[in-house]
Design a protein around this motif. Structure first.
Motif, PDB file in Angstrom:
ATOM      1  N   GLY A  45       0.793  -1.223   0.000  1.00 11.25           N
ATOM      2  CA  GLY A  45       0.000   0.000   0.000  1.00 11.25           C
ATOM      3  C   GLY A  45       0.827   1.275   0.000  1.00 11.25           C
ATOM      4  N   ARG A  46       2.126   1.175   0.213  1.00 15.49           N
ATOM      5  CA  ARG A  46       2.993   2.364   0.156  1.00 15.49           C
ATOM      6  C   ARG A  46       3.115   2.890  -1.273  1.00 15.49           C
ATOM      7  NH1 ARG A  46       7.902  -0.552   3.444  1.00 15.49           N
ATOM      8  NH2 ARG A  46       6.822  -0.807   5.460  1.00 15.49           N
ATOM      9  N   SER A  47       2.970   1.995  -2.248  1.00 12.95           N
ATOM     10  CA  SER A  47       3.179   2.389  -3.645  1.00 12.95           C
ATOM     11  C   SER A  47       2.017   2.056  -4.563  1.00 12.95           C
ATOM     12  CB  SER A  47       4.445   1.704  -4.197  1.00 12.95           C
ATOM     13  OG  SER A  47       5.590   2.037  -3.431  1.00 12.95           O
ATOM     14  N   PHE A  48       1.055   1.283  -4.066  1.00  7.73           N
ATOM     15  CA  PHE A  48      -0.029   0.805  -4.912  1.00  7.73           C
ATOM     16  C   PHE A  48      -1.377   0.947  -4.194  1.00  7.73           C
ATOM     17  CE2 PHE A  48       3.807  -1.677  -5.757  1.00  7.73           C
ATOM     18  CZ  PHE A  48       3.969  -1.493  -7.124  1.00  7.73           C
ATOM     19  N   ARG A  49      -2.447   0.929  -4.991  1.00  7.36           N
ATOM     20  CA  ARG A  49      -3.761   0.741  -4.399  1.00  7.36           C
ATOM     21  C   ARG A  49      -4.017  -0.765  -4.378  1.00  7.36           C
ATOM     22  NH1 ARG A  49      -9.432   3.091  -6.743  1.00  7.36           N
ATOM     23  NH2 ARG A  49      -8.718   1.910  -8.572  1.00  7.36           N
ATOM     24  N   VAL A  50      -4.118  -1.305  -3.185  1.00 12.36           N
ATOM     25  CA  VAL A  50      -4.200  -2.749  -3.003  1.00 12.36           C
ATOM     26  C   VAL A  50      -5.621  -3.136  -2.636  1.00 12.36           C
ATOM     27  CG1 VAL A  50      -3.225  -4.749  -1.832  1.00 12.36           C
ATOM     28  CG2 VAL A  50      -1.826  -2.697  -2.160  1.00 12.36           C
ATOM     29  N   THR A  51      -6.169  -4.090  -3.357  1.00 15.06           N
ATOM     30  CA  THR A  51      -7.511  -4.606  -3.086  1.00 15.06           C
ATOM     31  C   THR A  51      -7.415  -6.089  -2.755  1.00 15.06           C
ATOM     32  OG1 THR A  51      -8.517  -3.048  -4.654  1.00 15.06           O
ATOM     33  CG2 THR A  51      -9.842  -4.955  -3.997  1.00 15.06           C
ATOM     34  N   ALA A  52      -7.926  -6.458  -1.594  1.00 15.90           N
ATOM     35  CA  ALA A  52      -8.028  -7.866  -1.202  1.00 15.90           C
ATOM     36  C   ALA A  52      -9.500  -8.186  -0.991  1.00 15.90           C
ATOM     37  CB  ALA A  52      -7.243  -8.129   0.074  1.00 15.90           C
ATOM     38  N   TYR A  53      -9.887  -9.412  -1.291  1.00 17.97           N
ATOM     39  CA  TYR A  53     -11.281  -9.797  -1.106  1.00 17.97           C
ATOM     40  C   TYR A  53     -11.361 -11.252  -0.687  1.00 17.97           C
ATOM     41  CZ  TYR A  53     -11.226 -12.351  -5.550  1.00 17.97           C
ATOM     42  OH  TYR A  53     -10.945 -13.253  -6.542  1.00 17.97           O
ATOM     43  N   ASP A  54     -12.481 -11.616  -0.059  1.00 17.43           N
ATOM     44  CA  ASP A  54     -12.758 -13.006   0.275  1.00 17.43           C
ATOM     45  C   ASP A  54     -13.396 -13.690  -0.934  1.00 17.43           C
ATOM     46  OD1 ASP A  54     -11.892 -12.926   2.951  1.00 17.43           O
ATOM     47  OD2 ASP A  54     -13.834 -12.203   3.663  1.00 17.43           O
ATOM     48  N   LEU A  55     -12.824 -14.802  -1.359  1.00 22.96           N
ATOM     49  CA  LEU A  55     -13.431 -15.579  -2.432  1.00 22.96           C
ATOM     50  C   LEU A  55     -14.871 -15.949  -2.071  1.00 22.96           C
ATOM     51  CD1 LEU A  55     -10.630 -18.207  -3.254  1.00 22.96           C
ATOM     52  CD2 LEU A  55     -10.939 -15.948  -4.267  1.00 22.96           C
ATOM     53  N   ARG A  56     -15.676 -16.221  -3.085  1.00 24.94           N
ATOM     54  CA  ARG A  56     -17.014 -16.740  -2.816  1.00 24.94           C
ATOM     55  C   ARG A  56     -16.893 -17.971  -1.915  1.00 24.94           C
ATOM     56  NH1 ARG A  56     -20.099 -18.676  -7.895  1.00 24.94           N
ATOM     57  NH2 ARG A  56     -19.387 -16.743  -8.873  1.00 24.94           N
ATOM     58  N   GLY A  57     -17.790 -18.077  -0.927  1.00 25.35           N
ATOM     59  CA  GLY A  57     -17.760 -19.208  -0.011  1.00 25.35           C
ATOM     60  C   GLY A  57     -16.746 -19.089   1.098  1.00 25.35           C
ATOM     61  N   HIS A  58     -16.011 -17.981   1.165  1.00 24.66           N
ATOM     62  CA  HIS A  58     -14.936 -17.806   2.136  1.00 24.66           C
ATOM     63  C   HIS A  58     -15.120 -16.508   2.920  1.00 24.66           C
ATOM     64  CE1 HIS A  58     -13.285 -20.636  -0.787  1.00 24.66           C
ATOM     65  NE2 HIS A  58     -12.364 -20.975   0.092  1.00 24.66           N
ATOM     66  N   GLY A  59     -14.554 -16.487   4.116  1.00 24.61           N
ATOM     67  CA  GLY A  59     -14.575 -15.272   4.918  1.00 24.61           C
ATOM     68  C   GLY A  59     -15.973 -14.731   5.111  1.00 24.61           C
ATOM     69  N   TYR A  60     -16.133 -13.444   4.788  1.00 25.42           N
ATOM     70  CA  TYR A  60     -17.423 -12.782   4.941  1.00 25.42           C
ATOM     71  C   TYR A  60     -18.162 -12.615   3.613  1.00 25.42           C
ATOM     72  CZ  TYR A  60     -15.857 -11.709   9.678  1.00 25.42           C
ATOM     73  OH  TYR A  60     -15.417 -11.812  10.972  1.00 25.42           O
ATOM     74  N   SER A  61     -17.698 -13.301   2.576  1.00 26.84           N
ATOM     75  CA  SER A  61     -18.414 -13.277   1.292  1.00 26.84           C
ATOM     76  C   SER A  61     -19.509 -14.344   1.291  1.00 26.84           C
ATOM     77  CB  SER A  61     -17.456 -13.524   0.125  1.00 26.84           C
ATOM     78  OG  SER A  61     -16.542 -12.448  -0.018  1.00 26.84           O
ATOM     79  N   ASP A  62     -20.468 -14.181   0.380  1.00 27.25           N
ATOM     80  CA  ASP A  62     -21.571 -15.126   0.289  1.00 27.25           C
ATOM     81  C   ASP A  62     -21.089 -16.521  -0.092  1.00 27.25           C
ATOM     82  OD1 ASP A  62     -23.367 -13.153   0.884  1.00 27.25           O
ATOM     83  OD2 ASP A  62     -24.179 -12.966  -1.152  1.00 27.25           O
ATOM     84  N   VAL A  63     -21.790 -17.523   0.422  1.00 20.18           N
ATOM     85  CA  VAL A  63     -21.558 -18.912   0.032  1.00 20.18           C
ATOM     86  C   VAL A  63     -22.522 -19.251  -1.105  1.00 20.18           C
ATOM     87  CG1 VAL A  63     -21.554 -21.325   0.765  1.00 20.18           C
ATOM     88  CG2 VAL A  63     -20.895 -19.517   2.377  1.00 20.18           C
ATOM     89  N   THR A  64     -22.002 -19.728  -2.215  1.00 22.29           N
ATOM     90  CA  THR A  64     -22.834 -20.201  -3.314  1.00 22.29           C
ATOM     91  C   THR A  64     -22.711 -21.716  -3.407  1.00 22.29           C
ATOM     92  OG1 THR A  64     -21.043 -19.935  -4.931  1.00 22.29           O
ATOM     93  CG2 THR A  64     -22.518 -18.046  -4.594  1.00 22.29           C
TER      94      THR A  64
END
Length: 285
Positions: A45-64
């Motif tokens: 993040g010092r040099s880039f805009r960093v985006t992280a996400y939870d895959l579908r079915g993982h973390g706080y993302s929806d389970v399909t």
């Protein structure tokens, strides 16, 4: 907790920093916290805009129920980028996340600037590997057997078999397995056990050996020094036209956890060098 809708799925994501875009993709049964724990979010993040996400079915993302192939999830990556107004990005994936990143580069080459592939195991290249030689796998197999889950060297890649056994544990076996993997890990496995994730993760889904070899984007193949997938590392170095291969000292399959400082430094140096080169060759508008 920021969320967005992409491909009709509610995804949890986090962002940090400003600059050229980097998207981070974790592996099966993980979540985006890996990128905070290894400090990739802060350092990159010092040099880039960093985006992280939870895959579908993982973390706080929806389970399909389905949609877990690398092709399905490559489309998720692009839908998430669309929702966040990210035109193009460098993609960093670990384990199956690296397979997703490679598939995204094949399907959407104009939106992928570079790839960091951390310990991938491509279904189309599975014939290269003999995971039975990996001590960590043998230890895990023995622990699983004590808890009533049978794993074999022949079918080491088959998460579907694994998930199905976990789903049908009961009594003392269930208690032993929960103690072995911990309650959070057990809950993550149960979320995926009733989906097609186990099956989908083992199929090429169109990402053939020929298409892997066709990728011309700059690639960093970063593997643990003692990774079980070093044959894949050698293959990528030999067959991709623009591939840098690095080893993370002391690490096995989970280099972002096992030697976080070295892992993040190697990634940062590659991304900054690639961005500098890209700025030299991209025409001014």
């Amino acid at each position: 907790m920021p969320k967005l809708i992409a491909n009709r799925i509610n995804f949890h994501y986090q962002q940090a920093g400003e600059g050229p875009d980097v998207v981070l993709i974790h592996g099966v049964t993980g979540d985006l916290s890996i990128w905070f724990l290894c400090e990739a979010m802060g350092v990159l993040g010092r040099s880039f805009r960093v985006t992280a996400y939870d895959l579908r079915g993982h973390g706080y993302s929806d389970v399909t129920r389905d949609g877990y192939t690398s092709a399905d999830q490559a489309r998720d990556v692009m839908a998430i980028m669309d929702a966040l107004d990210i035109d193009r990005a460098m993609l960093l994936g670990h384990s199956f996340g690296a397979v997703i990143a490679m598939h995204a580069a094949v399907l959407y080459p104009d939106r992928t600037d570079a790839l960091v592939l951390s310990d991938p195991c491509f279904p189309a290249l599975r014939h290269l590997e003999d995971v039975s030689r990996w001590g960590h796998w043998q230890n895990f197999r023995e622990e699983a057997a004590q808890a009533g889950v049978t794993l074999s060297d022949e079918h080491w890649y088959d998460l579907g078999r694994f998930f199905d056994q976990v789903l049908h544990l009961d009594g003392e076996r269930l208690l032993r397995f929960r103690q072995a993997v911990g309650l959070p890990g057990f809950q993550r496995l149960l979320r995926l056990a009733d989906t097609t994730c186990g099956h989908d993760a083992k199929v090429p889904a169109g990402l053939t050996e020929e298409l892997i070899r066709s990728v011309t984007k700059p690639v960093l193949g970063i593997f643990g020094e003692h990774s079980p997938f070093l044959a894949t590392a050698d293959y990528l170095s030999e067959h991709l036209v623009d591939c840098v291969s690095k080893r993370v000292a002391g690490a096995k399959h989970r280099a972002p956890e096992e030697n976080a400082a070295a892992f993040v430094e190697i990634v940062y140096q590659f991304l900054t060098a690639n961005q500098a080169a890209d700025q030299l060759v991209r025409p001014v508008r």
